[in-house]
Design a protein around this motif. Sequence first.
Motif, mmCIF file in Angstrom:
data_model
loop_
_atom_site.group_PDB
_atom_site.id
_atom_site.type_symbol
_atom_site.label_atom_id
_atom_site.label_comp_id
_atom_site.label_asym_id
_atom_site.label_seq_id
_atom_site.Cartn_x
_atom_site.Cartn_y
_atom_site.Cartn_z
ATOM 1 N N SER A 118 0.806 -1.222 0.000
ATOM 2 C CA SER A 118 0.000 0.000 0.000
ATOM 3 C C SER A 118 0.838 1.271 0.000
ATOM 4 C CB SER A 118 -0.954 0.024 1.190
ATOM 5 O OG SER A 118 -1.778 1.179 1.108
ATOM 6 N N TYR A 119 0.515 2.172 -0.912
ATOM 7 C CA TYR A 119 1.146 3.492 -0.963
ATOM 8 C C TYR A 119 0.516 4.447 0.052
ATOM 9 C CZ TYR A 119 3.761 2.438 -5.232
ATOM 10 O OH TYR A 119 4.635 1.916 -6.141
ATOM 11 N N ALA A 120 -0.640 4.112 0.599
ATOM 12 C CA ALA A 120 -1.343 4.965 1.558
ATOM 13 C C ALA A 120 -1.510 4.215 2.879
ATOM 14 C CB ALA A 120 -2.716 5.358 1.000
ATOM 15 N N ASN A 121 -1.891 4.935 3.921
ATOM 16 C CA ASN A 121 -2.216 4.304 5.197
ATOM 17 C C ASN A 121 -3.524 3.526 5.048
ATOM 18 O OD1 ASN A 121 0.016 5.712 6.400
ATOM 19 N ND2 ASN A 121 -1.285 7.525 6.522
ATOM 20 N N TYR A 122 -3.716 2.505 5.872
ATOM 21 C CA TYR A 122 -4.800 1.570 5.584
ATOM 22 C C TYR A 122 -5.415 0.963 6.840
ATOM 23 C CZ TYR A 122 -0.743 -1.422 6.345
ATOM 24 O OH TYR A 122 0.382 -1.994 6.885
ATOM 25 N N SER A 123 -6.688 0.605 6.702
ATOM 26 C CA SER A 123 -7.350 -0.322 7.609
ATOM 27 C C SER A 123 -8.413 -1.056 6.807
ATOM 28 C CB SER A 123 -7.979 0.392 8.809
ATOM 29 O OG SER A 123 -8.480 -0.564 9.750
ATOM 30 N N PHE A 124 -8.992 -2.094 7.412
ATOM 31 C CA PHE A 124 -9.951 -2.936 6.707
ATOM 32 C C PHE A 124 -11.166 -3.220 7.579
ATOM 33 C CE2 PHE A 124 -5.787 -3.744 4.956
ATOM 34 C CZ PHE A 124 -6.022 -3.652 3.588
ATOM 35 N N PHE A 125 -12.334 -3.208 6.939
ATOM 36 C CA PHE A 125 -13.555 -3.634 7.607
ATOM 37 C C PHE A 125 -13.636 -5.154 7.619
ATOM 38 C CE2 PHE A 125 -14.809 0.677 6.514
ATOM 39 C CZ PHE A 125 -15.677 1.051 7.536
ATOM 40 N N MET A 126 -14.183 -5.676 8.695
ATOM 41 C CA MET A 126 -14.560 -7.090 8.760
ATOM 42 C C MET A 126 -16.005 -7.203 8.296
ATOM 43 S SD MET A 126 -13.566 -10.174 9.930
ATOM 44 C CE MET A 126 -13.922 -11.482 11.101
ATOM 45 N N GLY A 127 -16.305 -8.184 7.469
ATOM 46 C CA GLY A 127 -17.652 -8.351 6.971
ATOM 47 C C GLY A 127 -18.498 -9.222 7.876
ATOM 48 N N ALA A 128 -19.763 -8.818 8.047
ATOM 49 C CA ALA A 128 -20.711 -9.632 8.806
ATOM 50 C C ALA A 128 -21.462 -10.565 7.854
ATOM 51 C CB ALA A 128 -21.695 -8.746 9.552
ATOM 52 N N THR A 129 -21.807 -11.742 8.345
ATOM 53 C CA THR A 129 -22.671 -12.672 7.615
ATOM 54 C C THR A 129 -23.778 -13.118 8.565
ATOM 55 O OG1 THR A 129 -21.597 -14.744 8.241
ATOM 56 C CG2 THR A 129 -20.616 -13.518 6.405
ATOM 57 N N ASN A 130 -24.626 -13.985 8.079
ATOM 58 C CA ASN A 130 -25.677 -14.531 8.940
ATOM 59 C C ASN A 130 -25.136 -15.466 10.016
ATOM 60 O OD1 ASN A 130 -27.992 -13.296 7.790
ATOM 61 N ND2 ASN A 130 -27.997 -14.771 6.110
ATOM 62 N N SER A 131 -23.843 -15.850 9.914
ATOM 63 C CA SER A 131 -23.368 -16.916 10.812
ATOM 64 C C SER A 131 -21.944 -16.736 11.332
ATOM 65 C CB SER A 131 -23.464 -18.264 10.083
ATOM 66 O OG SER A 131 -22.699 -18.244 8.887
ATOM 67 N N ASN A 132 -21.386 -15.511 11.293
ATOM 68 C CA ASN A 132 -19.981 -15.374 11.736
ATOM 69 C C ASN A 132 -19.824 -14.535 13.004
ATOM 70 O OD1 ASN A 132 -20.370 -12.789 10.610
ATOM 71 N ND2 ASN A 132 -18.279 -12.703 9.799
ATOM 72 N N MET A 133 -20.821 -14.573 13.876
ATOM 73 C CA MET A 133 -20.780 -13.772 15.097
ATOM 74 C C MET A 133 -19.540 -14.049 15.937
ATOM 75 S SD MET A 133 -22.414 -11.397 16.606
ATOM 76 C CE MET A 133 -21.821 -10.564 18.072
ATOM 77 N N GLU A 134 -19.129 -15.290 16.015
ATOM 78 C CA GLU A 134 -17.959 -15.625 16.835
ATOM 79 C C GLU A 134 -16.688 -14.987 16.287
ATOM 80 O OE1 GLU A 134 -18.058 -17.056 19.854
ATOM 81 O OE2 GLU A 134 -20.213 -16.842 19.489
ATOM 82 N N GLU A 135 -16.581 -14.892 14.967
ATOM 83 C CA GLU A 135 -15.422 -14.219 14.360
ATOM 84 C C GLU A 135 -15.458 -12.717 14.647
ATOM 85 O OE1 GLU A 135 -12.693 -15.600 12.268
ATOM 86 O OE2 GLU A 135 -13.420 -17.218 13.552
ATOM 87 N N LEU A 136 -16.643 -12.129 14.585
ATOM 88 C CA LEU A 136 -16.781 -10.687 14.840
ATOM 89 C C LEU A 136 -16.320 -10.329 16.249
ATOM 90 C CD1 LEU A 136 -20.253 -9.890 13.204
ATOM 91 C CD2 LEU A 136 -17.982 -9.757 12.162
ATOM 92 N N LYS A 137 -16.549 -11.222 17.184
ATOM 93 C CA LYS A 137 -16.175 -10.957 18.578
ATOM 94 C C LYS A 137 -14.661 -10.950 18.802
ATOM 95 C CE LYS A 137 -20.408 -12.771 20.717
ATOM 96 N NZ LYS A 137 -20.996 -13.865 21.540
ATOM 97 N N LYS A 138 -13.906 -11.501 17.838
ATOM 98 C CA LYS A 138 -12.445 -11.591 17.979
ATOM 99 C C LYS A 138 -11.719 -10.335 17.483
ATOM 100 C CE LYS A 138 -12.580 -16.583 17.037
ATOM 101 N NZ LYS A 138 -12.190 -17.619 16.042
ATOM 102 N N ILE A 139 -12.448 -9.396 16.902
ATOM 103 C CA ILE A 139 -11.825 -8.229 16.271
ATOM 104 C C ILE A 139 -11.123 -7.355 17.305
ATOM 105 C CG2 ILE A 139 -12.303 -6.067 15.038
ATOM 106 C CD1 ILE A 139 -14.646 -7.525 13.688
ATOM 107 N N ASN A 140 -9.950 -6.867 16.941
ATOM 108 C CA ASN A 140 -9.218 -5.901 17.759
ATOM 109 C C ASN A 140 -9.653 -4.488 17.360
ATOM 110 O OD1 ASN A 140 -7.424 -4.186 19.011
ATOM 111 N ND2 ASN A 140 -5.575 -5.235 18.324
ATOM 112 N N PRO A 141 -10.409 -3.776 18.212
ATOM 113 C CA PRO A 141 -10.938 -2.462 17.825
ATOM 114 C C PRO A 141 -9.880 -1.373 17.674
ATOM 115 C CG PRO A 141 -11.443 -2.930 20.129
ATOM 116 C CD PRO A 141 -10.862 -4.184 19.552
ATOM 117 N N LYS A 142 -8.670 -1.625 18.154
ATOM 118 C CA LYS A 142 -7.595 -0.646 17.987
ATOM 119 C C LYS A 142 -6.917 -0.771 16.620
ATOM 120 C CE LYS A 142 -6.508 0.138 22.852
ATOM 121 N NZ LYS A 142 -6.985 1.535 22.829
#
Length: 445
Positions: A118-142
Motif C-alpha cells: 500500500s502506498y497509503a495508510n490503511y485499515s480494513f472492515f470485517m464483513g458480517a454474515t448470517n453466521s460469523n458472530m464468533e469471528e466478529l467478537k475476535k476483532i481488535n478495535p484498535k
Amino acid sequence: MILIHNATIINEDNSVKGSVLIEDDLISEVYLNEKVPEGIIKEAQVIEAEGLWLLPGVIDDQVHFREPGLTHKGDIETESRAAIAGGVTSFMEMPNTLPQTVTIEALNKKFELASQKSYANYSFFMGATNSNMEELKKINPKKVCGIKIFMGSSTGNMLVDNKKALETIFAEVNMLIATHCEKEEIIKANIEKYKIEFGENIPIPYHPLIRSEEACYQSSSEAVELAHKYGTRLHVLHISTEKELSLFESKPLSEKKVTGEACVHHLWFTDEEYLTMGAQIKWNPAVKTRKDRDAILQAVNQDKLDVIATDHAPHLLSEKQGGCLQAASGGPLIQHSLQVMLELAKKGKITKETVVKKMSHAPADLFQVYKRGYIKKGYFADMVLINPEKPYTVTQENILYKCKWSPFEGNTFSTTIEKTILNGKLAFDNGIVNEVRGKALKFDR
C-alpha cells in the motif's frame, strides 16, 4: 526536516497563511501568521508554497480495492497509488473480496498484503454474515476500523438477511457498524416489474427506479431503528435520497451515535446523465434525482451527514456493458474525489473549509483514528498541497487506476494536486508517485 513555507493552511474551519515543519513522520511545529526562524529555514528542506493551499490528507472511509480475488479490476498497490495522487492519504477497505473478509484469518491476510503493497495508510472492515458472530467478537478495535453489514445485496453477495442474526450483531458487537442499506425485497419486486416491460435487458436509466428511494429508506430506517434499540454505534454509508435524511440529526459529530456518509458521485451526478454516461455512473445505491443530489449536499453543509467518501469500486469497462441486470455496479473515484469537492467549493456549493472537515477531520473523529486528519503539532504529517489556480484535465494518460477509466475523463477541474506528503515523506510530487509506503491505521478506542 521538511518545511512547507507560506501556504494557506485550511484546517479546523479556518484558512490562515502559515508554515508547517515536519520532522521524521510528525508535524513538529505549525507557524500561523508568523515568521519561521531563520535557522529552521536554513536547515530544512523548504517547499515554497506561496499561493498554494495546504490541507490535511483525505481519509476515505469506504473503498473497494479488489484484493484478493478480483485483482483484474484493481489491487491494493494500483488503487492506493491513485489515492495518493488524489490527496487521499488513508483508506478503509471493504470486505466483499474473494475470499470475503469474514474471518480473522482473511482479515489478517489483507493487513499483510497492505503492509507490503500500500502506498497509503490503511485499515480494513470485517464483513458480517448470517453466521460469523464468533469471528466478529475476535476483532481488535484498535486495529480494525469497523464491521460492514450489507443490508441489501451488492457486489459480492454478502447479504445479511436473517433477522435474528442482524439483531444479535447490533446487540452484541461493541464497535462501529457500517451498513449498506437497500431493501432486497423491494429491489426484487421492481426487477420483476420492469422485466415484464423489457425482458432481461432493462435500460440503464431504470436503475434508480429498481434500486429506488423506498428501497433505500426502508432499509436505512431498519438500521437506525436497530441502532436506537440497542445503543449501537451505527454509520450508514452512501446516502442517496432526500427521504433518508429525516433519519439523521444536525448536531455536532461528538454527540452522535448514528452518523451518515455522502459519496462524491451522489454529490456530482444526477439521473439525467444516465442517457449520456450509461453504466459508467451505475452504482449501488443508484445515482438519483437532482433534488436528491442537492438535498444531500445541503445535509452535508448542515452537519446532518458527517463524512464525504468515494465508495471507490473499479470494474473493467467491459464489465460495465449491458443493461441494469448485466452491467456491473460501481466505479473508480478516489484519484479525483478531492478535486470534485473543491470544484463544488469553487462554485459556491460548499466551502473549502467544509470539504476539509468532511473529508479529513470528520473521518478521523468518527472512527477515532489516532493522530491523523488534522494539521496539528504532534500529529502524523499527512498533508496535500493544492494549486487553486491551475486547471487539471482528467485524461486517459493521467488516470492511475488499473481499470484505466474514470467517469470524470474529459472533465477539467480548476485545481491541481501538486504534492502529497505521507508520514512526513513526499509521496506524490507534480504528477509522480514516489516509492513511499503507508502504515496501518491505529484507533484511539
